[in-house]
Design an enzyme around this catalytic site. Structure first.
Site, PDB file in Angstrom:
ATOM      1  N   ASP A   1      21.944  -1.532  -6.305  1.00  0.00           N
ATOM      2  CA  ASP A   1      23.226  -1.528  -7.008  1.00  0.00           C
ATOM      3  C   ASP A   1      23.677  -0.115  -7.355  1.00  0.00           C
ATOM      4  OD1 ASP A   1      25.215  -3.254  -8.923  1.00  0.00           O
ATOM      5  OD2 ASP A   1      24.552  -1.428  -9.924  1.00  0.00           O
TER       6      ASP A   1
ATOM      7  N   CYS B   1      27.783  -4.394  -9.197  1.00  0.00           N
ATOM      8  CA  CYS B   1      27.891  -4.748  -7.784  1.00  0.00           C
ATOM      9  C   CYS B   1      26.973  -5.918  -7.439  1.00  0.00           C
ATOM     10  CB  CYS B   1      27.585  -3.527  -6.919  1.00  0.00           C
ATOM     11  SG  CYS B   1      27.922  -3.806  -5.182  1.00  0.00           S
ATOM     12  N   ASP B   2      25.751  -5.913  -7.970  1.00  0.00           N
ATOM     13  CA  ASP B   2      24.856  -7.058  -7.791  1.00  0.00           C
ATOM     14  C   ASP B   2      25.497  -8.335  -8.315  1.00  0.00           C
ATOM     15  OD1 ASP B   2      22.665  -5.957  -6.500  1.00  0.00           O
ATOM     16  OD2 ASP B   2      21.575  -5.510  -8.332  1.00  0.00           O
ATOM     17  N   LEU B   3      26.043  -8.258  -9.525  1.00  0.00           N
ATOM     18  CA  LEU B   3      26.615  -9.448 -10.146  1.00  0.00           C
ATOM     19  C   LEU B   3      27.820  -9.958  -9.361  1.00  0.00           C
ATOM     20  CD1 LEU B   3      26.405  -8.281 -13.864  1.00  0.00           C
ATOM     21  CD2 LEU B   3      24.928  -9.943 -12.722  1.00  0.00           C
TER      22      LEU B   3
END
Length: 412
Positions: A152, A184-186
């Protein structure tokens, strides 16, 4: 379909979750909240990496730390945990058995890694032709960066987010800054959820499964939103504005006499009400500031005058004044204050759920509010391997003796 429908929106769906850390688990947690049976596959002995990402850890009834890291607990509610060593043929066979009984496979291994184990899309499609298979990677399945590991933090930098996040370069503390959560991961988890639901709808209409290729970098580029569009239509790369807005003035934080406040005037009328509430009506009539384009053009003149005005009152005084006249505003809460906020409490965003070791634990409920099939956050994240025996016995038909042998050989 894998099981009889129930009252939950995705109660007829089973998800085989081979993902770990955050982007993939965030996706499968959404699906679990909506009622899907999510079977989380973990490495024997260690499990998901985030189980060890502490402190802090959940505490038992005596106040002692458990083995359940708070990071892991944030992304794994509502799932069932099975430990399987997929590097061994017997473990791979179990995954294929489970895939045959599932609607969705979700994974975030490096490109090509699962193909070595016969667990890639083409291999599992052979045993489950209508399978929806979602791969989450840093850069996608093709392109010059496909085989790079994606994290991320790196993607926030590479994908442009850090170039527009942080204080202005010409002010103290200026420079690039990552978001405070792994944004960004989420967002990749959220986009993956949407893609899986779309693929399931297509399957239900046509009987056809499909492959979904999700990349963190793609998501980061997509979520640049107006910043990306600003560049595409001007040819100029947007810069950092700190807590200000590139296209709207005033739309930023201001220091009050005892803290900070956010003022977000979305139109000229709200700006007029803001300065009138602050006792500076002449700033509304000044020809340099009468429209938003003029305020943007003259922000370096206007903002210092607004900052001086805001300093004359406390945060709560400003909030009362501006709410009374319909100017959007609000405090900057720390996370402790967030959970004490009366609106957050009224919406019951924190729930207590039972847990086999902690006794009970607090979790954040899903924000998805469906009237007929409400999201459910009442099942705590599973202990490592908590459901291994039950799933192998009840779903796959393994005997207790088979399970004991597999465990002795280190497969489970």
């Amino acid at each position: 379909m894998s099981s009889a429908p129930n009252a939950k929106a995705l109660g007829h769906i089973r998800v085989l979750d081979l993902s770990r850390v955050l982007a993939g688990p965030w996706c499968s947690q959404n699906l679990a909240d909506l009622g899907a049976d999510v079977i989380k596959i973990e490495r024997p002995g260690t499990g998901d990496d985030t189980r060890a990402w502490g402190p802090p850890y959940a505490k038992d009834p005596l106040g002692k730390d458990t083995s359940e890291a708070a990071y892991y607990l944030a992304a794994n509610r509502g799932k069932r945990s099975v430990t399987v060593d997929i590097s061994k043929p017997e473990g791979q066979a179990i995954i294929r058995e489970l895939a045959k009984q599932s609607d969705v496979v979700l994974e975030n291994y490096k490109v090509g890694q699962l193909k070595r184990y016969g667990l890639d899309y083409e291999s599992l499609k052979a045993v489950k032709p209508d399978l929806v298979y979602c791969s989450v990677t840093g850069f996608g399945q093709d392109g010059p960066y496909a085989h790079r590991a994606g994290y991320d933090f790196l993607i926030q930098g590479m994908g442009g987010l850090m170039s527009v996040t942080g204080e202005r370069d010409d002010l103290p503390g200026g420079g690039p800054q990552k978001a405070g959560v792994a944004l960004c991961d989420l967002m990749t988890g959220m986009y993956s959820t949407i893609a899986i639901l779309a693929a399931l709808t297509h399957r239900d209409r046509t009987g056809e499964g499909q492959y979904i290729d999700m990349a963190l970098l793609d998501v980061q580029v997509a979520m640049l939103a107006n910043m990306g569009s600003n560049y595409l239509h001007s040819g100029k790369a947007p810069k950092r504005w700190g807590n200000a807005h590139p296209n709207i003035v005033p739309y930023q934080t201001f220091a009050c006499s005892d803290g900070y406040i956010i003022v977000a005037t979305g139109n000229d009328g709200q700006y007029v009400k803001f300065v009138e509430a602050g006792g500076r009506p002449e700033l509304a009539a000044d020809p340099r500031f009468v429209t938003n384009p003029l305020r943007v053009q003259n922000r370096d003149v206007l903002v210092p005058m607004l900052a001086e005005m805001v300093l004359t009152k406390t945060r709560d005084e400003w909030i009362d004044l501006l709410e009374a006249v319909g100017v959007p505003c609000g405090p900057i809460n720390d996370i402790g204050e967030v959970y004490q906020n009366p609106q957050v409490k009224a919406r019951e965003m924190v729930v207590d759920v039972p847990h086999p070791v902690a006794g009970s634990m607090k979790l954040v409920r899903s924000p998805m509010r469906l009237s007929a099939t409400p999201a459910d956050a009442s099942v705590a994240p599973p202990m490592l391997g908590q459901h291994t025996d039950a799933i192998l016995r009840d779903l796959l038909g393994h005997s207790d003796a088979d399970i004991a042998t597999l465990r002795e050989r280190g497969i489970l």
